[in-house]
Design a protein around this motif. Structure first.
Motif, PDB file in Angstrom:
ATOM      1  N   GLY A  84      -7.870  44.403  39.992  1.00  0.00           N
ATOM      2  CA  GLY A  84      -7.223  43.224  39.426  1.00  0.00           C
ATOM      3  C   GLY A  84      -5.732  43.194  39.693  1.00  0.00           C
ATOM      4  N   ILE A  85      -5.085  44.358  39.600  1.00  0.00           N
ATOM      5  CA  ILE A  85      -3.653  44.429  39.882  1.00  0.00           C
ATOM      6  C   ILE A  85      -3.371  44.046  41.327  1.00  0.00           C
ATOM      7  CG2 ILE A  85      -1.649  45.968  40.017  1.00  0.00           C
ATOM      8  CD1 ILE A  85      -2.936  47.647  37.809  1.00  0.00           C
ATOM      9  N   VAL A  86      -4.157  44.606  42.237  1.00  0.00           N
ATOM     10  CA  VAL A  86      -3.919  44.339  43.659  1.00  0.00           C
ATOM     11  C   VAL A  86      -4.227  42.880  43.988  1.00  0.00           C
ATOM     12  CG1 VAL A  86      -4.427  45.071  46.009  1.00  0.00           C
ATOM     13  CG2 VAL A  86      -4.497  46.740  44.153  1.00  0.00           C
ATOM     14  N   HIS A  87      -5.268  42.317  43.385  1.00  0.00           N
ATOM     15  CA  HIS A  87      -5.557  40.888  43.586  1.00  0.00           C
ATOM     16  C   HIS A  87      -4.323  40.053  43.232  1.00  0.00           C
ATOM     17  CE1 HIS A  87      -9.550  41.817  44.543  1.00  0.00           C
ATOM     18  NE2 HIS A  87     -10.225  41.102  43.652  1.00  0.00           N
ATOM     19  N   ARG A  88      -3.725  40.380  42.103  1.00  0.00           N
ATOM     20  CA  ARG A  88      -2.553  39.614  41.678  1.00  0.00           C
ATOM     21  C   ARG A  88      -1.396  39.753  42.672  1.00  0.00           C
ATOM     22  NH1 ARG A  88      -0.442  37.243  37.053  1.00  0.00           N
ATOM     23  NH2 ARG A  88       1.813  36.987  37.260  1.00  0.00           N
ATOM     24  N   LEU A  89      -1.183  40.959  43.175  1.00  0.00           N
ATOM     25  CA  LEU A  89      -0.092  41.170  44.122  1.00  0.00           C
ATOM     26  C   LEU A  89      -0.317  40.381  45.412  1.00  0.00           C
ATOM     27  CD1 LEU A  89       0.562  45.010  43.723  1.00  0.00           C
ATOM     28  CD2 LEU A  89       1.596  43.088  42.483  1.00  0.00           C
ATOM     29  N   VAL A  90      -1.543  40.362  45.880  1.00  0.00           N
ATOM     30  CA  VAL A  90      -1.866  39.571  47.076  1.00  0.00           C
ATOM     31  C   VAL A  90      -1.610  38.092  46.812  1.00  0.00           C
ATOM     32  CG1 VAL A  90      -3.731  38.823  48.606  1.00  0.00           C
ATOM     33  CG2 VAL A  90      -3.534  41.240  47.971  1.00  0.00           C
ATOM     34  N   ALA A  91      -2.058  37.615  45.651  1.00  0.00           N
ATOM     35  CA  ALA A  91      -1.874  36.198  45.307  1.00  0.00           C
ATOM     36  C   ALA A  91      -0.398  35.851  45.169  1.00  0.00           C
ATOM     37  CB  ALA A  91      -2.625  35.877  44.019  1.00  0.00           C
ATOM     38  N   GLU A  92       0.386  36.747  44.581  1.00  0.00           N
ATOM     39  CA  GLU A  92       1.824  36.497  44.447  1.00  0.00           C
ATOM     40  C   GLU A  92       2.492  36.396  45.818  1.00  0.00           C
ATOM     41  OE1 GLU A  92       3.317  39.619  41.969  1.00  0.00           O
ATOM     42  OE2 GLU A  92       2.783  38.589  40.101  1.00  0.00           O
ATOM     43  N   ALA A  93       2.091  37.266  46.741  1.00  0.00           N
ATOM     44  CA  ALA A  93       2.668  37.217  48.086  1.00  0.00           C
ATOM     45  C   ALA A  93       2.328  35.896  48.775  1.00  0.00           C
ATOM     46  CB  ALA A  93       2.159  38.397  48.913  1.00  0.00           C
ATOM     47  N   ILE A  94       1.085  35.453  48.613  1.00  0.00           N
ATOM     48  CA  ILE A  94       0.665  34.179  49.205  1.00  0.00           C
ATOM     49  C   ILE A  94       1.475  33.031  48.614  1.00  0.00           C
ATOM     50  CG2 ILE A  94      -1.256  32.533  49.341  1.00  0.00           C
ATOM     51  CD1 ILE A  94      -3.140  34.976  49.482  1.00  0.00           C
ATOM     52  N   ASP A  95       1.667  33.050  47.298  1.00  0.00           N
ATOM     53  CA  ASP A  95       2.463  32.004  46.636  1.00  0.00           C
ATOM     54  C   ASP A  95       3.890  31.985  47.161  1.00  0.00           C
ATOM     55  OD1 ASP A  95       0.305  31.313  45.081  1.00  0.00           O
ATOM     56  OD2 ASP A  95       1.261  31.768  43.151  1.00  0.00           O
ATOM     57  N   GLU A  96       4.508  33.150  47.195  1.00  0.00           N
ATOM     58  CA  GLU A  96       5.923  33.225  47.556  1.00  0.00           C
ATOM     59  C   GLU A  96       6.180  32.838  49.005  1.00  0.00           C
ATOM     60  OE1 GLU A  96       7.406  37.063  46.388  1.00  0.00           O
ATOM     61  OE2 GLU A  96       6.712  36.811  44.322  1.00  0.00           O
ATOM     62  N   LEU A  97       5.186  33.075  49.859  1.00  0.00           N
ATOM     63  CA  LEU A  97       5.347  32.695  51.265  1.00  0.00           C
ATOM     64  C   LEU A  97       4.911  31.257  51.524  1.00  0.00           C
ATOM     65  CD1 LEU A  97       4.077  35.990  52.941  1.00  0.00           C
ATOM     66  CD2 LEU A  97       6.436  35.170  52.797  1.00  0.00           C
ATOM     67  N   GLY A  98       4.285  30.623  50.526  1.00  0.00           N
ATOM     68  CA  GLY A  98       3.871  29.230  50.655  1.00  0.00           C
ATOM     69  C   GLY A  98       2.806  29.000  51.696  1.00  0.00           C
ATOM     70  N   VAL A  99       1.860  29.957  51.822  1.00  0.00           N
ATOM     71  CA  VAL A  99       0.857  29.864  52.892  1.00  0.00           C
ATOM     72  C   VAL A  99      -0.569  29.672  52.371  1.00  0.00           C
ATOM     73  CG1 VAL A  99       2.234  31.219  54.520  1.00  0.00           C
ATOM     74  CG2 VAL A  99       0.665  32.394  52.966  1.00  0.00           C
ATOM     75  N   GLU A 100      -0.696  29.371  51.084  1.00  0.00           N
ATOM     76  CA  GLU A 100      -2.041  29.263  50.508  1.00  0.00           C
ATOM     77  C   GLU A 100      -2.920  28.274  51.268  1.00  0.00           C
ATOM     78  OE1 GLU A 100      -4.013  27.372  46.519  1.00  0.00           O
ATOM     79  OE2 GLU A 100      -2.208  28.600  46.218  1.00  0.00           O
ATOM     80  N   GLY A 101      -2.345  27.154  51.702  1.00  0.00           N
ATOM     81  CA  GLY A 101      -3.128  26.115  52.358  1.00  0.00           C
ATOM     82  C   GLY A 101      -3.678  26.494  53.711  1.00  0.00           C
ATOM     83  N   ASN A 102      -3.110  27.521  54.342  1.00  0.00           N
ATOM     84  CA  ASN A 102      -3.646  27.946  55.642  1.00  0.00           C
ATOM     85  C   ASN A 102      -3.928  29.444  55.672  1.00  0.00           C
ATOM     86  OD1 ASN A 102      -0.936  28.731  55.667  1.00  0.00           O
ATOM     87  ND2 ASN A 102      -0.740  28.485  57.880  1.00  0.00           N
ATOM     88  N   THR A 103      -4.343  29.974  54.522  1.00  0.00           N
ATOM     89  CA  THR A 103      -4.716  31.384  54.433  1.00  0.00           C
ATOM     90  C   THR A 103      -6.225  31.520  54.318  1.00  0.00           C
ATOM     91  OG1 THR A 103      -2.635  32.102  53.422  1.00  0.00           O
ATOM     92  CG2 THR A 103      -4.560  33.480  53.015  1.00  0.00           C
ATOM     93  N   THR A 104      -6.781  32.494  55.027  1.00  0.00           N
ATOM     94  CA  THR A 104      -8.205  32.793  54.948  1.00  0.00           C
ATOM     95  C   THR A 104      -8.370  34.271  54.623  1.00  0.00           C
ATOM     96  OG1 THR A 104      -8.701  31.133  56.644  1.00  0.00           O
ATOM     97  CG2 THR A 104     -10.432  32.732  56.134  1.00  0.00           C
TER      98      THR A 104
END
Length: 249
Positions: free
Chosen positions: A23-43
């Motif tokens: 769960g901790i690592v999931h959150r860290l991955v999600a935070e990185a995706i948010d901060e880089l603004g790449v959620e819309g083109n991440t797989t």
């Protein structure tokens, strides 16, 4: 500033055991995706193991791969959609046992993907058997007297092995056993995604993680076990960083 759930993380409750670090690592991955603004083109590519339901927890596109084939699937996705940010989320059985070939060859080819590797030194989902990362002398369901390296061989140090391959842009081992190390893990994961966006090549972040259920320890004691046992065999640190190497030239 209010502490809140990252947008790239769904609000579905995790299925993991109490004290598990997924769960901790999931959150860290999600935070990185948010901060880089790449959620819309991440797989993301989910593996087989305790994290098999990872596709439920990320708001980006997710693909479920066959056991051990996450990096082969990620390679196909990245080559078909080179503009996408592609990551795999794998345990030690999936990545370092049945998936060893995919891991080594994706790395040596320099596939521009990011690998999140969870190392908890045991097979979690199937009941606590010896894994490729099980420590010498460690007791598991299949090593009741402790891992005997003369019979079972030595544990695989994945970051050290992959750091010798020219296609690897970043290989770093982190841990999530303390606030300080969680912050360092977050920084490493974000850097791995940044390197992918910049087209530097293959990046892998190995995370030393707890498995209280199969270790037979309390949540607190499992964190101590990481520090007192895992970190001596699996030292934290950067094993290859092409960005740092370029900076020295």
């Amino acid at each position: 500033m209010k502490f809140q759930r990252p947008h790239a993380l769904t609000d579905i409750q995790f299925h993991y055991c109490p004290g598990c670090s997924h769960g901790i690592v999931h959150r860290l991955v999600a935070e990185a995706i948010d901060e880089l603004g790449v959620e819309g083109n991440t797989t993301g590519v989910a593996s087989v193991g305790c994290s098999v339901f990872a596709y439920n927890y990320f708001n980006c596109d997710m693909v479920q791969s066959p056991h051990g084939r996450a990096q082969a699937v990620a390679t196909g996705i990245k080559r078909a959609r080179p503009g996408n940010v592609v990551f795999t989320y794998q345990g030690d059985g999936d990545l370092a046992a049945i998936g060893t070939a995919e891991t080594v060859h994706a790395a040596t080819r320099g596939e521009n993907i990011t690998v999140i590797f969870i190392n908890n030194a045991i097979y979690g989902m199937t009941g606590g058997q010896m894994a490729p990362t099980t420590l010498p002398g460690q007791v598991t369901q299949t090593t009741p007297y402790g891992r005997n390296v003369k019979e079972a061989g030595h544990p695989i140090r994945v970051c050290e092995m992959l750091s010798t391959l020219s296609g690897v842009a970043l290989a770093e081992r982190v841990s999530v056993d303390s606030v300080k190390n969680v912050k360092a893990a977050k920084k490493a994961i974000k850097k791995a995604f940044e390197y992918q966006v910049e087209g530097k090549g293959y990046t892998i972040i190995e995370v030393l993680s707890s498995c209280p259920t199969n270790w037979g320890l309390s949540m607190q004691d499992s964190l101590v076990w990481i520090r007192e046992n895992m970190m001596s065999y699996y030292p934290l640190g950067v094993y290859r960083d092409i960005g740092a190497e370029e900076g020295k030239e």
